[in-house]
Motif scaffolding. Sequence first.
Motif, PDB file in Angstrom:
ATOM      1  N   VAL A 104     -53.874  65.887 -75.093  1.00  0.00           N
ATOM      2  CA  VAL A 104     -54.048  64.553 -74.513  1.00  0.00           C
ATOM      3  C   VAL A 104     -53.603  63.480 -75.494  1.00  0.00           C
ATOM      4  CG1 VAL A 104     -55.780  62.886 -73.726  1.00  0.00           C
ATOM      5  CG2 VAL A 104     -55.846  65.231 -72.889  1.00  0.00           C
ATOM      6  N   ARG A 105     -53.945  63.621 -76.760  1.00  0.00           N
ATOM      7  CA  ARG A 105     -53.545  62.624 -77.751  1.00  0.00           C
ATOM      8  C   ARG A 105     -52.048  62.678 -78.050  1.00  0.00           C
ATOM      9  NH1 ARG A 105     -56.433  59.466 -80.869  1.00  0.00           N
ATOM     10  NH2 ARG A 105     -58.699  59.411 -80.597  1.00  0.00           N
TER      11      ARG A 105
ATOM     12  N   ARG B  88     -52.048  58.497 -71.518  1.00  0.00           N
ATOM     13  CA  ARG B  88     -52.512  57.743 -70.351  1.00  0.00           C
ATOM     14  C   ARG B  88     -53.659  58.441 -69.628  1.00  0.00           C
ATOM     15  NH1 ARG B  88     -46.864  55.663 -67.448  1.00  0.00           N
ATOM     16  NH2 ARG B  88     -46.089  54.448 -69.234  1.00  0.00           N
ATOM     17  N   TRP B  89     -53.761  59.744 -69.788  1.00  0.00           N
ATOM     18  CA  TRP B  89     -54.818  60.502 -69.150  1.00  0.00           C
ATOM     19  C   TRP B  89     -56.096  60.561 -69.987  1.00  0.00           C
ATOM     20  CZ3 TRP B  89     -54.934  62.762 -64.340  1.00  0.00           C
ATOM     21  CH2 TRP B  89     -53.739  62.744 -63.620  1.00  0.00           C
ATOM     22  N   ARG B  90     -56.079  59.919 -71.129  1.00  0.00           N
ATOM     23  CA  ARG B  90     -57.255  59.984 -71.994  1.00  0.00           C
ATOM     24  C   ARG B  90     -58.493  59.379 -71.347  1.00  0.00           C
ATOM     25  NH1 ARG B  90     -57.958  57.305 -78.010  1.00  0.00           N
ATOM     26  NH2 ARG B  90     -60.017  58.214 -78.438  1.00  0.00           N
ATOM     27  N   PRO B  91     -58.426  58.213 -70.672  1.00  0.00           N
ATOM     28  CA  PRO B  91     -59.641  57.706 -69.999  1.00  0.00           C
ATOM     29  C   PRO B  91     -60.183  58.661 -68.941  1.00  0.00           C
ATOM     30  CG  PRO B  91     -58.006  55.967 -70.207  1.00  0.00           C
ATOM     31  CD  PRO B  91     -57.326  57.233 -70.588  1.00  0.00           C
TER      32      PRO B  91
END
Length: 275
Positions: A82-83, A88-91
């Motif tokens: 994710v990082r 963008r998918w982190r939240p």
Amino acid sequence: MRRSLPIVSTLIVLLAASYFLIPLYATFQFSLQMVRGQWSFEAYRSVFNSDVFAATVTFSTIASLAAILVGVLIVVPTAYWVRLRLPRWRPVVEFVSLMPLIIPPVVLVFGYVRLFGSTSYLPLTLSNAGTNTLLVAGYVVLSLPYMYRAVDNGMAAIDIKTLTEAAEILGASRFRTIAAVIFPNVRSAIVSGAFLSFSISFGEFVIASLLNRPAFGPYLVQIGQDRAYEPAALAIMSFALIWACMVLMQLFAARKPGGRILPRLIRPSARSVTP
């Protein structure tokens, strides 16, 4: 005014500490009164001499360690990917990781029974191994918010992109990059999350009770219905175990992530090349 601030802050700390320490001291004092007229550790001796206590502690320890292992194998690659590739998918991932704090454990375990019960296509509840698998899965879900936060904070302290590019230049695959580069650099964060996960899973009651597993949490509740002094001794020992995990977590959390190099990834031909 400046001289009065330390006094006020000290009083606030003492009042807050007394809120926890006074009941704990009363419980500890009560656990020492099993023999009338004197203080003794007879309640603790009775607990340690019980075969059921040893069996439940062993079972909960193995289940908690299995949940930690599965949680690390799931969380570390997910947080890394994710990082690195999906910022963008982190939240969304953070919201999903917080769902176990919103959904009660009783809803979780009834969902497991509904999905993997005797009438399902995968009836895991019909065997001890399958039920233990559901218990470990429940522990993984309960510890997910704490494990993910610890690992994500550890990865925030290192430069994942630069480490990945360096590993790829040295010929490492993505799996080897995660195993030989990312894991060592966030080791302290993983251990901190592991201790916190262990303290949560070891004394868990709802999932273990509804799945009818011989865990430490149901044993603690059951012995509290039959005896008086042994439950107080068990409560003190469980608190001591949790505090030990907290202290170890703080010690490992004090170590800064990073600081590792990539000597094992360098090929012999690359070492022999001189600039």
